[in-house]
Design a protein around this motif. Structure first.
Motif, PDB file in Angstrom:
ATOM      1  N   VAL A 190       0.856  -1.188   0.000  1.00  0.00           N
ATOM      2  CA  VAL A 190       0.000   0.000   0.000  1.00  0.00           C
ATOM      3  C   VAL A 190       0.888   1.233   0.000  1.00  0.00           C
ATOM      4  O   VAL A 190       2.078   1.156   0.322  1.00  0.00           O
ATOM      5  N   VAL A 191       0.312   2.360  -0.339  1.00  0.00           N
ATOM      6  CA  VAL A 191       0.983   3.640  -0.130  1.00  0.00           C
ATOM      7  C   VAL A 191       0.862   3.997   1.348  1.00  0.00           C
ATOM      8  O   VAL A 191      -0.224   3.932   1.919  1.00  0.00           O
ATOM      9  N   SER A 192       1.977   4.343   1.961  1.00  0.00           N
ATOM     10  CA  SER A 192       1.968   4.696   3.379  1.00  0.00           C
ATOM     11  C   SER A 192       1.530   6.141   3.546  1.00  0.00           C
ATOM     12  O   SER A 192       2.201   7.065   3.065  1.00  0.00           O
ATOM     13  N   GLY A 193       0.406   6.345   4.215  1.00  0.00           N
ATOM     14  CA  GLY A 193      -0.101   7.694   4.419  1.00  0.00           C
ATOM     15  C   GLY A 193      -0.333   8.398   3.098  1.00  0.00           C
ATOM     16  O   GLY A 193      -0.911   7.845   2.161  1.00  0.00           O
ATOM     17  N   ALA A 194       0.157   9.634   3.014  1.00  0.00           N
ATOM     18  CA  ALA A 194       0.033  10.408   1.784  1.00  0.00           C
ATOM     19  C   ALA A 194       1.168  10.106   0.812  1.00  0.00           C
ATOM     20  O   ALA A 194       1.272  10.730  -0.238  1.00  0.00           O
ATOM     21  N   GLY A 195       2.034   9.150   1.154  1.00  0.00           N
ATOM     22  CA  GLY A 195       3.133   8.755   0.300  1.00  0.00           C
ATOM     23  C   GLY A 195       4.336   9.676   0.453  1.00  0.00           C
ATOM     24  O   GLY A 195       4.313  10.614   1.237  1.00  0.00           O
ATOM     25  N   PRO A 196       5.371   9.367  -0.305  1.00  0.00           N
ATOM     26  CA  PRO A 196       5.483   8.358  -1.360  1.00  0.00           C
ATOM     27  C   PRO A 196       6.014   6.991  -0.904  1.00  0.00           C
ATOM     28  O   PRO A 196       6.260   6.129  -1.737  1.00  0.00           O
ATOM     29  N   THR A 197       6.221   6.795   0.421  1.00  0.00           N
ATOM     30  CA  THR A 197       6.689   5.498   0.894  1.00  0.00           C
ATOM     31  C   THR A 197       5.679   4.410   0.572  1.00  0.00           C
ATOM     32  O   THR A 197       4.467   4.624   0.626  1.00  0.00           O
ATOM     33  N   VAL A 198       6.179   3.231   0.231  1.00  0.00           N
ATOM     34  CA  VAL A 198       5.352   2.054  -0.008  1.00  0.00           C
ATOM     35  C   VAL A 198       5.566   1.085   1.145  1.00  0.00           C
ATOM     36  O   VAL A 198       6.701   0.835   1.553  1.00  0.00           O
ATOM     37  N   LEU A 199       4.475   0.552   1.670  1.00  0.00           N
ATOM     38  CA  LEU A 199       4.529  -0.347   2.815  1.00  0.00           C
ATOM     39  C   LEU A 199       3.984  -1.709   2.425  1.00  0.00           C
ATOM     40  O   LEU A 199       2.936  -1.811   1.792  1.00  0.00           O
ATOM     41  N   VAL A 200       4.713  -2.754   2.809  1.00  0.00           N
ATOM     42  CA  VAL A 200       4.242  -4.125   2.654  1.00  0.00           C
ATOM     43  C   VAL A 200       3.982  -4.686   4.038  1.00  0.00           C
ATOM     44  O   VAL A 200       4.861  -4.657   4.912  1.00  0.00           O
TER      45      VAL A 200
END
Length: 314
Positions: A251-261
């Protein structure tokens, strides 16, 4: 008022939304900013090391300072001056709750300075007033998995116990995305079918995060916000699609741009390069220019100590 001579605060990173739980769900992660506050004098002295060093204000406008002031005012206390040292490990502007950590950490420091037992529900209320939405601040204050909402303008939250072994892999790019930029891409209305689908997935995600992790892939599907934000973070959405295509709940973490698995620590997940032609069941390495963090779930939320003794310990 007798003030504690020095206060130390540890506050976790957070990930909000988690796919379908837009502006409601939060998860506290085992990556921390640490604050040290020493009262004295008549003004503030701010030192920042780590993320944000050389970029953020070093005066009364600093976000942690503002949060300390708000916390002290709520407690009816006055501290004319203090020294603040911030050791920042949470990347700024990446969707891992750096501003929420600053706000929650500052309010918690006010409790520590006055020796007042930490009222976490009140911390959520005050932090929401500053941040403007309670999802990240709730997770930073309460730890674990949180569901947040507002009653009028008052921030509220409850904490649920995550499934044992729940963990997260964060892919953090070198570029930032401002929250207001990401929010500005969202439409004023969405199709009813998309809203209904998200409601169902959000409900399912509560079960997946707390007792049924095998449902995480289905439960993290989103139709409400991620696709609309793609113009601001095309590389992030491309990574989400690639990871989900290999069967991983990204998913996108919060408002991004980090991606979280989201994953479970006991699961055996193969680590493969992004260019691999065989990614089924594998967890890709970080793309060039990105960082990869393997994170646990922080169970307690913000912690406060006075000197060598904890002001409050769970």
């Amino acid at each position: 008022m007798n003030l504690n001579p020095v206060v130390r605060v540890r506050v976790p990173a957070t990930s909000a939304n988690l796919g379908p739980g837009f502006d409601a769900f939060g998860l506290a992660l085992s990556l921390y900013d640490e604050l040290t506050v020493t009262p004295g004098g008549s003004g503030v002295t701010v030192e920042v090391v780590g993320s944000g060093a050389g970029e953020v204000a070093l005066d009364e406008s600093h976000l942690v300072v503002r949060a300390i002031r708000a916390g002290l005012e709520s407690l009816g206390a006055v501290v004319p001056g203090f020294r603040l040292r911030c050791e920042n490990r949470i990347p700024h502007g990446r969707g891992l709750g750096s501003s929420s950590a600053a706000i929650v950490g500052g309010i918690a420091a006010a409790y520590g300075l006055t020796g007042t037992p930490l009222d976490r529900d009140r911390v959520v209320e005050l932090a929401n007033e500053i941040e403007g939405h309670p999802d990240n601040v709730a997770a930073a204050a309460l730890g674990g998995f949180t569901i947040a909402w507002t009653d009028g303008e008052t921030g509220r939250a409850i904490r649920l116990e995550p499934e044992a072994g729940l963990a997260a892999i964060a892919y953090v790019p070198g570029t930032r995305v401002l929250t207001r930029e990401a929010r500005g891409l969202l439409p004023a209305a969405v199709p009813h079918g998309d809203a209904a689908a998200n409601a169902g997935r959000a409900a399912l995600l509560v079960a997946a995060l707390t007792s049924r992790p095998e449902l995480l892939m289905t439960a993290t599907e989103d139709r409400l916000h991620q696709a609309y934000r793609e113009p601001a973070m095309p590389e992030s959405l491309a990574l989400v699609h690639k990871l989900r295509g290999s069967g991983l709940p990204a998913v996108v973490s919060g408002a991004g741009p980090t991606v979280l698995v989201l994953t479970v620590a006991s699961e055996e997940v193969r680590v493969l390069p992004l260019g691999s032609s065989d990614v089924s069941g594998g967890l890709a390495a970080a793309p060039d220019g990105w960082e990869r963090y393997e994170l646990g779930i922080e169970p307690l939320g913000v912690q406060v100590w006075s000197g060598s003794q904890p002001v409050e310990r769970e």
